[in-house]
Design a protein around this motif. Structure first.
Motif, PDB file in Angstrom:
ATOM      1  N   ASP A  78      21.191  -3.580   8.862  1.00  0.00           N
ATOM      2  CA  ASP A  78      22.459  -4.253   9.110  1.00  0.00           C
ATOM      3  C   ASP A  78      23.643  -3.362   8.721  1.00  0.00           C
ATOM      4  O   ASP A  78      23.731  -2.895   7.584  1.00  0.00           O
ATOM      5  CB  ASP A  78      22.504  -5.564   8.323  1.00  0.00           C
ATOM      6  CG  ASP A  78      23.765  -6.353   8.600  1.00  0.00           C
ATOM      7  OD1 ASP A  78      23.763  -7.109   9.584  1.00  0.00           O
ATOM      8  OD2 ASP A  78      24.739  -6.206   7.846  1.00  0.00           O
ATOM      9  N   LYS A  79      24.540  -3.162   9.668  1.00  0.00           N
ATOM     10  CA  LYS A  79      25.685  -2.262   9.446  1.00  0.00           C
ATOM     11  C   LYS A  79      26.611  -2.775   8.343  1.00  0.00           C
ATOM     12  O   LYS A  79      26.953  -2.037   7.409  1.00  0.00           O
ATOM     13  CB  LYS A  79      26.468  -2.102  10.745  1.00  0.00           C
ATOM     14  CG  LYS A  79      27.704  -1.230  10.621  1.00  0.00           C
ATOM     15  CD  LYS A  79      28.552  -1.253  11.875  1.00  0.00           C
ATOM     16  CE  LYS A  79      29.173  -2.613  12.095  1.00  0.00           C
ATOM     17  NZ  LYS A  79      30.145  -2.639  13.197  1.00  0.00           N
TER      18      LYS A  79
ATOM     19  N   LEU B  10      21.109  -8.330  25.002  1.00  0.00           N
ATOM     20  CA  LEU B  10      21.051  -7.674  23.695  1.00  0.00           C
ATOM     21  C   LEU B  10      21.782  -8.557  22.685  1.00  0.00           C
ATOM     22  O   LEU B  10      22.995  -8.765  22.800  1.00  0.00           O
ATOM     23  CB  LEU B  10      21.689  -6.288  23.773  1.00  0.00           C
ATOM     24  CG  LEU B  10      21.795  -5.492  22.460  1.00  0.00           C
ATOM     25  CD1 LEU B  10      20.445  -5.313  21.799  1.00  0.00           C
ATOM     26  CD2 LEU B  10      22.453  -4.128  22.721  1.00  0.00           C
ATOM     27  N   THR B  11      21.056  -9.081  21.710  1.00  0.00           N
ATOM     28  CA  THR B  11      21.639 -10.025  20.748  1.00  0.00           C
ATOM     29  C   THR B  11      21.532  -9.543  19.311  1.00  0.00           C
ATOM     30  O   THR B  11      21.972 -10.227  18.396  1.00  0.00           O
ATOM     31  CB  THR B  11      20.933 -11.391  20.854  1.00  0.00           C
ATOM     32  OG1 THR B  11      19.553 -11.243  20.483  1.00  0.00           O
ATOM     33  CG2 THR B  11      21.004 -11.945  22.264  1.00  0.00           C
ATOM     34  N   TYR B  12      20.968  -8.357  19.096  1.00  0.00           N
ATOM     35  CA  TYR B  12      20.625  -7.908  17.740  1.00  0.00           C
ATOM     36  C   TYR B  12      21.840  -7.407  16.959  1.00  0.00           C
ATOM     37  O   TYR B  12      22.627  -6.588  17.451  1.00  0.00           O
ATOM     38  CB  TYR B  12      19.582  -6.792  17.824  1.00  0.00           C
ATOM     39  CG  TYR B  12      19.136  -6.251  16.488  1.00  0.00           C
ATOM     40  CD1 TYR B  12      18.362  -7.021  15.628  1.00  0.00           C
ATOM     41  CD2 TYR B  12      19.500  -4.975  16.083  1.00  0.00           C
ATOM     42  CE1 TYR B  12      17.960  -6.532  14.392  1.00  0.00           C
ATOM     43  CE2 TYR B  12      19.094  -4.464  14.855  1.00  0.00           C
ATOM     44  CZ  TYR B  12      18.327  -5.254  14.016  1.00  0.00           C
ATOM     45  OH  TYR B  12      17.931  -4.758  12.795  1.00  0.00           O
ATOM     46  N   ASP B  13      21.996  -7.912  15.741  1.00  0.00           N
ATOM     47  CA  ASP B  13      22.969  -7.405  14.766  1.00  0.00           C
ATOM     48  C   ASP B  13      24.358  -7.303  15.409  1.00  0.00           C
ATOM     49  O   ASP B  13      24.788  -8.199  16.118  1.00  0.00           O
ATOM     50  CB  ASP B  13      22.459  -6.069  14.211  1.00  0.00           C
ATOM     51  CG  ASP B  13      23.223  -5.587  12.978  1.00  0.00           C
ATOM     52  OD1 ASP B  13      23.718  -6.432  12.225  1.00  0.00           O
ATOM     53  OD2 ASP B  13      23.319  -4.361  12.778  1.00  0.00           O
ATOM     54  N   TRP B  14      25.077  -6.182  15.171  1.00  0.00           N
ATOM     55  CA  TRP B  14      26.437  -6.045  15.683  1.00  0.00           C
ATOM     56  C   TRP B  14      26.494  -5.881  17.194  1.00  0.00           C
ATOM     57  O   TRP B  14      27.558  -6.032  17.809  1.00  0.00           O
ATOM     58  CB  TRP B  14      27.159  -4.882  15.003  1.00  0.00           C
ATOM     59  CG  TRP B  14      26.520  -3.533  15.209  1.00  0.00           C
ATOM     60  CD1 TRP B  14      25.542  -2.972  14.450  1.00  0.00           C
ATOM     61  CD2 TRP B  14      26.829  -2.577  16.225  1.00  0.00           C
ATOM     62  NE1 TRP B  14      25.216  -1.713  14.926  1.00  0.00           N
ATOM     63  CE2 TRP B  14      25.997  -1.457  16.018  1.00  0.00           C
ATOM     64  CE3 TRP B  14      27.732  -2.555  17.294  1.00  0.00           C
ATOM     65  CZ2 TRP B  14      26.032  -0.334  16.843  1.00  0.00           C
ATOM     66  CZ3 TRP B  14      27.770  -1.438  18.114  1.00  0.00           C
ATOM     67  CH2 TRP B  14      26.931  -0.344  17.880  1.00  0.00           C
ATOM     68  N   HIS B  15      25.334  -5.625  17.809  1.00  0.00           N
ATOM     69  CA  HIS B  15      25.295  -5.497  19.264  1.00  0.00           C
ATOM     70  C   HIS B  15      25.455  -6.843  19.968  1.00  0.00           C
ATOM     71  O   HIS B  15      25.485  -6.886  21.203  1.00  0.00           O
ATOM     72  CB  HIS B  15      23.965  -4.883  19.708  1.00  0.00           C
ATOM     73  CG  HIS B  15      23.610  -3.587  19.043  1.00  0.00           C
ATOM     74  ND1 HIS B  15      24.088  -2.368  19.462  1.00  0.00           N
ATOM     75  CD2 HIS B  15      22.814  -3.326  17.981  1.00  0.00           C
ATOM     76  CE1 HIS B  15      23.609  -1.406  18.688  1.00  0.00           C
ATOM     77  NE2 HIS B  15      22.834  -1.960  17.781  1.00  0.00           N
TER      78      HIS B  15
END
Length: 544
Positions: free
Chosen positions: A70-71, A202-207
């Motif tokens: 996670d960013k 695309l649903t992952y993390d900051w994306h």
């Protein structure tokens, strides 16, 4: 002879600037620059020739801390510990708000003539609230004329094989787009023995912006981040689009498509690597994304000889009455790039290096590669690549060993035109551009009466509004607006998958529940913060 002298001169300059101690005594010990980057790429191998060239020329080497996981969590850990590297990749005001960055104005004035000239066109926009510059934009600062033919921004993308299968139909609306995906899936339920996936997300993390952004574009708005800007009762007004009718309209389409078997069933649990791997199989027909995020998967398809399975962008909108506004004129990527931290061991040396690598000679090496290995000139002095060299430029393994991608992607760079008139990206030199085009692209462009993906999206994008783009505004750490947006993110990540995958009969009730969750999260507090910043940008830059 002139070229040899220039290379020797650069090498001597590099050793003088970066191989000397404060005492004035020469040292062969290289300047080691530690860098935190959010670019989720592989570590450069020891034999990478461009990093070796940087070390040989400037006596500089890099120590990359590449984001894993996670960013925001990683950035939070860095801020909490205060243990910063020399450079951090900035994509918000988090590091600035934490006091982690040093102002660069005086350093650039004293030691960065190339940097000063390069950023002169956007210097005022680069300043933070205290009037100082802390971040050097990584993209969008054009030297000379912009010669780009490449489209890398948001679109509803579609496989070239799908368009060809139905004789390149002129589709414009969301209905037409999903209907075409459905028809292809019915005709080809599998691709290379794998189940065909009409549309993935695309649903992952900051994306996860790929999940929420489509309604903004389908309604004809440009990319103003998480909201839209409209004139309401004579005043330019910002509103987050999460709970707008345009979002409801989009997710109603997606919910219907899911219940028809058109949406990837694992898209809400896949991580970024799984998303990329899925695209690289060639069985995904459509998606909404920005091209730079999935480039590597397209290169994999091309290298494997499956070019017809790569994607073309389309400016899809809700209905024929809407003019698409996907493509923008090139703008500096403000608050995105490298910042020097207060822990940097030698800020002067770092600025001197960043300035030196912004010379034309260095930028050709970083952008084009090594002359005689990655490109050459013909008898008339025209730069060109062989077909083998063109293929290499798209091969992920070759790139890892032969380009300084982790550095160049975020560092100050030339875009546009060199002083000799050639494009800074060799792919945009007309002769090279046409030599490198695939038959599939030429056939597609001819069918639609254009000569590039840029023209396919919009041959002549409108002038940018004065406030544009609002995505350059980020909420300060710990602020009420940031907390509100964080809760809104949690809400849409929780509710939207359920809305998409739920029965159509329950859509209205689920949407109402979702909007209530956004209200409880404080979306109006976020809107108020963005409105304040919109007003300030209009006061500073004008409205239109």
């Amino acid at each position: 002879m002139k070229k040899v002298l220039l290379v020797i001169q650069a090498a001597v300059l590099g050793l003088c600037l970066f191989g000397c101690k404060n005492s004035g005594k020469a040292s062969n010990k290289p300047l080691s620059i530690s860098i935190f980057t959010i670019q989720q790429q592989q570590q450069p191998p020891a034999d990478n020739k461009i990093y070796k060239w940087i070390k040989d020329t400037y006596n500089v080497e890099f120590n990359f801390d590449i984001l894993v996981g996670d960013k925001d969590q990683k950035i939070g850990v860095l801020i909490a510990s205060g243990d910063y590297p020399d450079l951090v990749e900035v994509d918000s005001t988090k590091f600035y708000d934490a006091g982690a960055l040093i102002p660069l104005d005086d350093l650039i004035e004293k030691y960065g003539p190339n940097l000063k000239r390069h950023y002169s066109q956007c210097w005022e926009q680069m300043k933070e609230a205290d009037g100082k510059v802390y971040c050097l934009p990584n993209w969008g600062v054009i030297e000379g004329r912009d010669q780009s033919t490449y489209y890398g921004d948001s679109a509803l993308w579609i496989q070239k094989a799908v368009l060809k299968e139905f004789n390149y139909p002129k589709i414009k609306t969301v209905d037409e787009y999903f209907d075409l995906l459905k028809k292809y899936k019915e005709k080809y339920p599998t691709i290379d023995g794998m189940e065909t996936i009409p549309f993935t997300i695309l649903t992952y993390d900051w994306h996860s912006f790929c999940l929420i952004n489509p309604p903004n574009f389908c309604a004809g708005y440009p990319n103003d981040g998480n909201g839209t800007v409209d004139k309401v009762n004579g005043k330019w007004t910002y509103q987050a689009f999460l709970n707008q009718d345009i979002s409801k309209k989009w997710f109603k389409y997606v919910n219907k498509a899911y219940n028809e078997g058109l949406i990837d069933k694992s898209c809400f649990v896949d991580n970024y690597d799984q998303y990329m791997a899925k695209l690289a199989t060639g069985r995904v027909l459509g998606l909404h994304d920005q091209r730079w995020q999935f480039n590597d998967s397209m290169y994999s398809l091309e290298v494997a000889g499956n070019y017809e399975r790569t994607m073309a962008p389309l400016p899809i909108v809700f209905d024929d009455s809407i003019a698409p506004h996907y493509r923008n004129r090139t703008i500096p990527n403000i608050q995105r790039g490298f910042g020097i931290t207060k822990n940097c061991k030698d800020p002067v040396a770092v600025i001197k290096f960043m300035d030196a690598q912004l010379s034309e000679e260095a930028q050709r090496v970083l952008g084009w590669g090594i002359e005689g290995e990655d490109w050459q000139r013909d008898a008339n002095g025209l730069p060109y690549r062989t077909e083998k060299q063109r293929i290499d430029q798209k091969d992920a393994t070759w790139i890892l060993h032969n380009k300084a991608k982790l550095w160049r992607d975020t560092a100050p760079k030339f875009e546009g035109t060199y002083s000799d008139g050639y494009a800074t990206d060799m792919n945009y030199i007309p002769s090279e551009y046409f030599a490198s085009q695939k038959p599939e692209d030429i056939e597609l462009w001819n069918a639609y009466g254009v000569s590039s993906d840029n023209e396919l999206m919009d041959a002549n994008p409108p002038a940018d509004a004065g406030w544009f783009p609002m995505w350059q505004v980020s909420t300060p750490d710990g602020s009420e607006a940031q907390l509100a947006w964080s809760k809104c993110e949690q809400a849409y990540k929780k509710y939207l998958p359920t809305i998409v995958m739920g029965p159509t009969s329950k859509f209205e009730a689920s949407w109402k529940e979702y909007c209530k969750a956004l209200e409880d999260a404080g979306i109006e507090k976020y809107n108020a913060f963005m409105q304040e910043n919109l007003d300030a940008r209009i006061a500073k830059y004008g409205a239109k």
